[in-house]
Enzyme design. Structure first.
Site, short mmCIF file in Angstrom:
data_model
loop_
_atom_site.label_atom_id
_atom_site.label_comp_id
_atom_site.label_asym_id
_atom_site.label_seq_id
_atom_site.Cartn_x
_atom_site.Cartn_y
_atom_site.Cartn_z
N HIS A 98 0.86 -1.18 0.00
CA HIS A 98 0.00 0.00 0.00
C HIS A 98 0.90 1.24 0.00
O HIS A 98 2.04 1.18 0.49
CB HIS A 98 -0.91 0.00 1.23
CG HIS A 98 -2.01 -1.03 1.17
ND1 HIS A 98 -3.11 -1.00 1.98
CD2 HIS A 98 -2.14 -2.12 0.37
CE1 HIS A 98 -3.90 -2.03 1.69
NE2 HIS A 98 -3.33 -2.73 0.73
N GLU A 109 0.98 3.89 1.73
CA GLU A 109 1.47 4.32 3.05
C GLU A 109 2.69 3.51 3.47
O GLU A 109 3.69 4.06 3.93
CB GLU A 109 0.37 4.14 4.12
CG GLU A 109 -0.85 5.02 3.92
CD GLU A 109 -1.95 4.36 3.07
OE1 GLU A 109 -1.61 3.58 2.15
OE2 GLU A 109 -3.12 4.64 3.32
N CYS A 128 -6.55 2.02 5.43
CA CYS A 128 -7.03 0.71 5.86
C CYS A 128 -6.39 0.40 7.22
O CYS A 128 -5.44 1.07 7.63
CB CYS A 128 -6.65 -0.36 4.83
SG CYS A 128 -4.90 -0.82 4.88
N CYS A 138 -2.52 0.00 7.22
CA CYS A 138 -1.80 1.27 7.10
C CYS A 138 -2.01 2.15 8.33
O CYS A 138 -1.09 2.85 8.75
CB CYS A 138 -2.23 1.99 5.83
SG CYS A 138 -1.69 1.10 4.36
ZN LIG Z 1 -3.58 0.31 3.43
#
Ligand SMILES: [Zn+2]
Length: 169
Positions: free
Chosen positions: A49, A51, A79, A82
């Protein structure tokens, strides 16, 4: 530079390249310290991801696991994975540009054990009630041996319960 706009531009470019519509820009002292779009499609890494990728790059650059003094721009409210990584790296502030409710009508992420809409609810459950099958090892000697690893760590750190890399602030 408008860091929010930079975050949007990175995410848009990623979509144009076949990637997912997420990006992160990490700012320190008024400059971009690290940035990334979501790289899951490009790398087949479900943890890539934006992040996570950007936090890794920023920490490597600074030589620390703490991102005090930074502001982290994320395209969408993060999410749980993250969000956890954002807690771990302790930035001064996180700025999100869209809510999950706002982008959900336009995005889908199909997973066996969650949907984006139920993700936080799922994580908040007791482990026994989660859709992800989890099992606490039943052998007492193994459970004890696992705790011994922590005792070993404590001994290794002079009996303290403070890691040498802990940030005092
Ligand atoms: Zn995430």
């Amino acid at each position: 530079m408008d860091f929010a706009q930079r975050t949007i531009d990175l995410a848009r470019d990623n979509v144009a390249e076949g990637g997912r519509p997420f990006a992160t820009v990490i700012v320190k002292d008024g400059e971009v310290l690290a940035e990334s779009a979501n790289k899951v499609v490009q790398t087949n890494d479900p943890t890539a991801h934006a992040e996570i990728v950007a936090i890794r790059a920023a920490c490597i650059k600074l030589g620390t696991e703490h991102l005090a003094g930074t502001t982290i721009y994320v395209l969408a409210h993060p999410c749980p994975m993250c969000l956890g990584s954002l807690y771990y790296c302790s930035p001064d502030e996180v700025v999100f540009l869209t809510t999950r409710d706002a982008f959900e009508p336009h995005y889908v992420d199909v997973r066996k054990y969650f949907e984006p809409a139920t993700l936080y609810h799922e994580f908040a459950k007791d482990w026994k009630d989660r859709r992800l099958p989890m099992r606490h090892e039943s052998r007492p000697e193994i459970r004890s041996a696992a705790v011994e690893v922590f005792r070993f760590w404590q001994e290794h750190n002079g009996g303290e319960r403070t890691a040498s890399t802990d940030s005092p602030d």
